[in-house]
Design an enzyme around this catalytic site. Structure first.
Site, PDB file in Angstrom:
ATOM      1  N   GLY A 238      12.575 -26.623  19.829  1.00 44.30           N
ATOM      2  CA  GLY A 238      12.445 -25.180  19.821  1.00 44.30           C
ATOM      3  C   GLY A 238      12.244 -24.370  18.437  1.00 44.30           C
ATOM      4  O   GLY A 238      12.328 -25.134  17.403  1.00 44.30           O
ATOM      5  N   CYS A 239      12.280 -23.077  18.359  1.00 41.77           N
ATOM      6  CA  CYS A 239      11.668 -22.586  17.093  1.00 41.77           C
ATOM      7  C   CYS A 239      12.751 -22.668  16.097  1.00 41.77           C
ATOM      8  O   CYS A 239      12.908 -22.915  14.960  1.00 41.77           O
ATOM      9  CB  CYS A 239      11.116 -21.211  17.444  1.00 41.77           C
ATOM     10  SG  CYS A 239      12.176 -20.149  18.465  1.00 41.77           S
ATOM     11  N   TYR A 240      14.046 -22.118  16.602  1.00 42.62           N
ATOM     12  CA  TYR A 240      15.329 -21.942  15.683  1.00 42.62           C
ATOM     13  C   TYR A 240      15.673 -23.372  15.193  1.00 42.62           C
ATOM     14  O   TYR A 240      15.991 -23.616  14.159  1.00 42.62           O
ATOM     15  CB  TYR A 240      16.523 -21.324  16.450  1.00 42.62           C
ATOM     16  CG  TYR A 240      16.372 -20.101  16.775  1.00 42.62           C
ATOM     17  CD1 TYR A 240      16.496 -19.074  15.712  1.00 42.62           C
ATOM     18  CD2 TYR A 240      16.564 -19.524  18.135  1.00 42.62           C
ATOM     19  CE1 TYR A 240      16.371 -17.535  15.772  1.00 42.62           C
ATOM     20  CE2 TYR A 240      16.784 -18.004  18.006  1.00 42.62           C
ATOM     21  CZ  TYR A 240      16.648 -17.167  17.120  1.00 42.62           C
ATOM     22  OH  TYR A 240      16.474 -15.859  17.046  1.00 42.62           O
TER      23      TYR A 240
ATOM     24  N   GLN B 217       9.340 -18.832   9.019  1.00 44.20           N
ATOM     25  CA  GLN B 217       8.242 -19.369   9.611  1.00 44.20           C
ATOM     26  C   GLN B 217       7.769 -18.565  10.709  1.00 44.20           C
ATOM     27  O   GLN B 217       8.537 -17.558  11.054  1.00 44.20           O
ATOM     28  CB  GLN B 217       8.691 -20.646  10.563  1.00 44.20           C
ATOM     29  CG  GLN B 217       9.525 -20.657  11.744  1.00 44.20           C
ATOM     30  CD  GLN B 217       9.544 -21.708  12.650  1.00 44.20           C
ATOM     31  OE1 GLN B 217       9.510 -22.943  12.049  1.00 44.20           O
ATOM     32  NE2 GLN B 217      10.333 -21.563  13.701  1.00 44.20           N
TER      33      GLN B 217
END
Length: 355
Positions: free
Chosen positions: A151-153, A321
């Site tokens: 996941g991004c987080y 990011q």
């Protein structure tokens, strides 16, 4: 050439995959699927692809599944629960699978069922899946048949904590207290491309809000990353709180910790610089310089800053990011490069876009 397919190419991660793979010198996109847009050229939906890709969306029917089995790698840019229904048949045909949803991230079936409200379709295959964070799991990715793209987080959290957990393990001493607070912000594209009142222009512009205060599905992924992926020898209590900010793309996570007396004796700037010295896509900022989200926009780079306050025994790590690239599609391509023994930077070594 690597024959690639993208299942579910109409979302933001799907379009990013098309953009990145179209420029990849070793990849051919041979199939692109969408039930809602079957028969439509991708550049009709995304004019940015005009002159770059003339691929047409196909429906995900029986004929398409047979074509998928002829590809070398299949990217699933689909909602949670789709990839796990197709992965077994694909891997049995020798196809490698990279899932950008959550089907192969959490190893705990209990956690998966709790947070995603469904049973896992292939629990035995899940046991063999590799968590796709190259900077941590590169050695396992080379032989992986199934990769769960992070996941991004969790990407920002795990990479932001890696040097600290590694140093604690190396010294066999607690260098930070058990409590870790992760205060994270994401652009609106992180919520996907679906129509939603909460995501329309009038609701998100000139507005800043928190969400999932009672608990977010990325928390167990972060906890798994610290305890299992980073193999922490010490227990931690992690508080994760996400926020939606009025920008299209970008992510900034601030990680707050209190240092022990032993931790305050460490030069954390040096620890981070040494940890990531050989990582192309991770940039540790010079002491006193802090990154902003536009410094990584549309790139696969992740930038980290470290602030150490020994007087207050506080350590803060700031990570930025692009949530659609290093936080999703770019990381998937990076994983593919490792899986196929290619230069890890192929198709990804381009500068961020500013302004």
């Amino acid at each position: 050439m690597i024959s690639a397919a993208i299942v579910g190419g109409t979302g933001y991660t799907g379009i990013e995959l098309i953009r990145l793979l179209s420029a990849h010198p070793e990849v051919s996109i041979d199939l692109l699927t969408s039930r809602s847009e079957a028969g439509t050229r991708a550049d009709e939906i995304f004019p940015s692809l005009r002159g770059i890709s003339d691929i047409v969306f196909s429906d995900l029917g029986d004929d398409t599944l047979a074509t998928l089995q002829k590809c070398d790698v299949v990217f699933f840019a689909t909602p949670h629960g789709v990839a796990m229904k197709q992965a077994e048949a694909l891997t049995q045909a020798g196809v490698r699978v990279i899932d950008l949803a959550a089907d192969f991230r959490l190893q705990s079936l209990t956690e998966f069922e709790h947070w995603y409200q469904q049973s896992h379709a292939c629990p035995e295959l899940l046991k063999t899946a590799v968590y796709g964070l190259p900077e941590v799991n590169r050695h396992k990715l080379a032989n992986a048949l199934v990769v769960g793209n992070p996941g991004c987080y969790p990407t920002t959290a795990i990479l932001g904590l890696k040097p600290i957990i590694d140093e604690q393990n190396k010294q066999a001493a607690r260098l930070i207290d058990a409590r870790i607070v992760i205060d994270a912000k994401s652009g609106v594209s992180g919520a996907g491309r679906q129509a939603s009142l909460a995501l329309n222009y009038a609701e998100t512009t000139d507005n800043f809000k928190t969400y999932s205060v009672a608990g977010h599905r990325h928390l167990p992924e972060i906890e798994q990353g610290v305890a299992q992926l980073l193999d922490s020898q010490f227990s931690h209590r992690i508080r994760f709180l996400p926020h939606l900010v009025p920008m299209i793309r970008g992510m900034l996570s601030s990680i707050h910790m209190e240092m022990t007396e032993e931790g305050a004796a460490i030069d954390w700037q040096q620890v981070f610089e040494e940890c990531y010295a050989s990582e192309l896509f991770i940039d540790v900022m010079p002491k006193g310089i802090y990154p902003d989200t536009r410094s990584v926009r549309a790139s696969n780079r992740l930038r980290i800053a470290v602030h150490q306050d020994n007087d207050r025994a506080e350590l803060t790590v700031i990570v930025v990011q692009d949530n659609l690239v290093k936080g999703a599609a770019g990381q998937a391509v990076q994983n593919m490069n490792v899986m196929f023994g290619l230069d890890e930077s192929l198709g990804l070594n381009f500068a961020p876009i500013v302004p």
